[in-house]
Design an enzyme around this catalytic site. Structure first.
Site, PDB file in Angstrom:
ATOM      1  N   CYS A   1      -2.017  -2.777   7.647  1.00  0.00           N
ATOM      2  CA  CYS A   1      -1.909  -3.661   6.477  1.00  0.00           C
ATOM      3  C   CYS A   1      -0.627  -4.486   6.473  1.00  0.00           C
ATOM      4  CB  CYS A   1      -2.076  -2.847   5.206  1.00  0.00           C
ATOM      5  SG  CYS A   1      -3.761  -2.150   5.108  1.00  0.00           S
TER       6      CYS A   1
ATOM      7  N   LYS B   1      -6.993  -4.975  -3.130  1.00  0.00           N
ATOM      8  CA  LYS B   1      -7.748  -5.535  -1.994  1.00  0.00           C
ATOM      9  C   LYS B   1      -8.689  -4.469  -1.446  1.00  0.00           C
ATOM     10  CE  LYS B   1      -4.011  -4.301   1.156  1.00  0.00           C
ATOM     11  NZ  LYS B   1      -4.710  -3.295   1.966  1.00  0.00           N
TER      12      LYS B   1
ATOM     13  N   ASP C   1       0.794  -1.248   0.000  1.00  0.00           N
ATOM     14  CA  ASP C   1       0.000   0.000   0.000  1.00  0.00           C
ATOM     15  C   ASP C   1       0.826   1.298   0.000  1.00  0.00           C
ATOM     16  OD1 ASP C   1      -1.942  -1.937   0.292  1.00  0.00           O
ATOM     17  OD2 ASP C   1      -2.914  -1.048   2.039  1.00  0.00           O
TER      18      ASP C   1
END
Ligand SMILES: [Zn+2]
Length: 243
Positions: A190, A145, A47
């Site tokens: 994450c 995701k 990310d």
């Protein structure tokens, strides 16, 4: 009396001896300090997207500082996978989707506790784009995701309902990958959830601490490191990885 040849020979042998000793010492240090990624290793870059970088809607403090570190260590990896948070508009993880709620409050959902976030990483927006500063041309897969409107997904492997898979474990196993090195944003969400799921899926798992930054809300960073240690995730620094 020493002639010149004898002196040179003696110097040469002394020099060689020192070099051998130096090599032995440096090899020992190298062996202790370095982990060499092999064909069965993959770097997971989590990310590193504009929304999570300074100026973004859910900026992680110093988030931009991970980029040069990740670019550097990535040079040592044949296999690199990136993830991209990729939400619908009005996603269930957004505080704006829950009247009266503010970012960083939590709510109970069918699948458990959910932290509510500012709107971030909406599909197709500039905020959802990967940082332009990333320079890892050999990246083999970018996995998205969090695209199911009613389920969040911090983890690159399994959505927050604990059962819906992203397909990443199957991909990595099909590619014979056994060791994962996780870096990116944010350490306590994450990155940590990805590392924990990587252990559950049977991968040897390393988190590269200085290639990550955390959000740290309500003690989340300390808890994440404790959970990861308990699960057998290895905490390393970028300097531990041989380039
Ligand atoms: Zn998200």
């Amino acid at each position: 009396m020493w002639d010149r040849r004898k002196i040179l020979a003696r110097m040469g042998s002394a020099g060689l001896g020192s070099a051998v000793i130096a090599t032995v010492i440096s090899n020992k240090l190298w062996a202790a300090a370095s982990i060499k990624p092999d064909q069965a290793s993959a770097l997971l870059v989590i990310d590193v997207q504009n929304c999570f970088l300074p100026g973004g809607s859910l900026a992680v403090k110093e988030g931009d500082q991970v980029v040069p570190v990740i670019n550097r260590i990535a040079k040592g990896f044949a296999n690199v996978v990136m993830t991209q948070d990729w939400h619908t508009e009005g996603h269930i993880s957004f505080a704006s989707a829950h009247p009266g709620k503010k970012p960083f409050e939590t709510i109970d959902l069918a699948y458990g506790k959910q932290v509510l976030w500012p709107d971030h990483c909406v599909q197709g927006t500039d905020g959802a784009s990967l940082s332009k500063e990333l320079s890892i041309p050999q990246t083999e897969l970018i996995i998205r995701k969090g695209f199911h409107k009613d389920v969040d997904s911090y983890s690159a492997f399994t959505e927050a309902d604990g059962k819906t898979t992203t397909g990443l474990a199957a991909y990595l196993k099909a590619r014979q990958v056994k060791r994962l090195f996780v870096a990116g944003l944010a350490t306590d969400f994450c990155v940590a959830w990805t590392a924990l799921d990587a252990r559950k899926a049977g991968f040897e798992t390393y988190v590269v601490e200085d290639a990550c930054r955390g959000i740290d809300t309500q003690g989340s960073l300390a808890k994440a490191w404790a959970d990861m240690a308990k699960a057998g995730v290895k905490r390393i620094q970028s300097g531990d990885i041989a380039g």
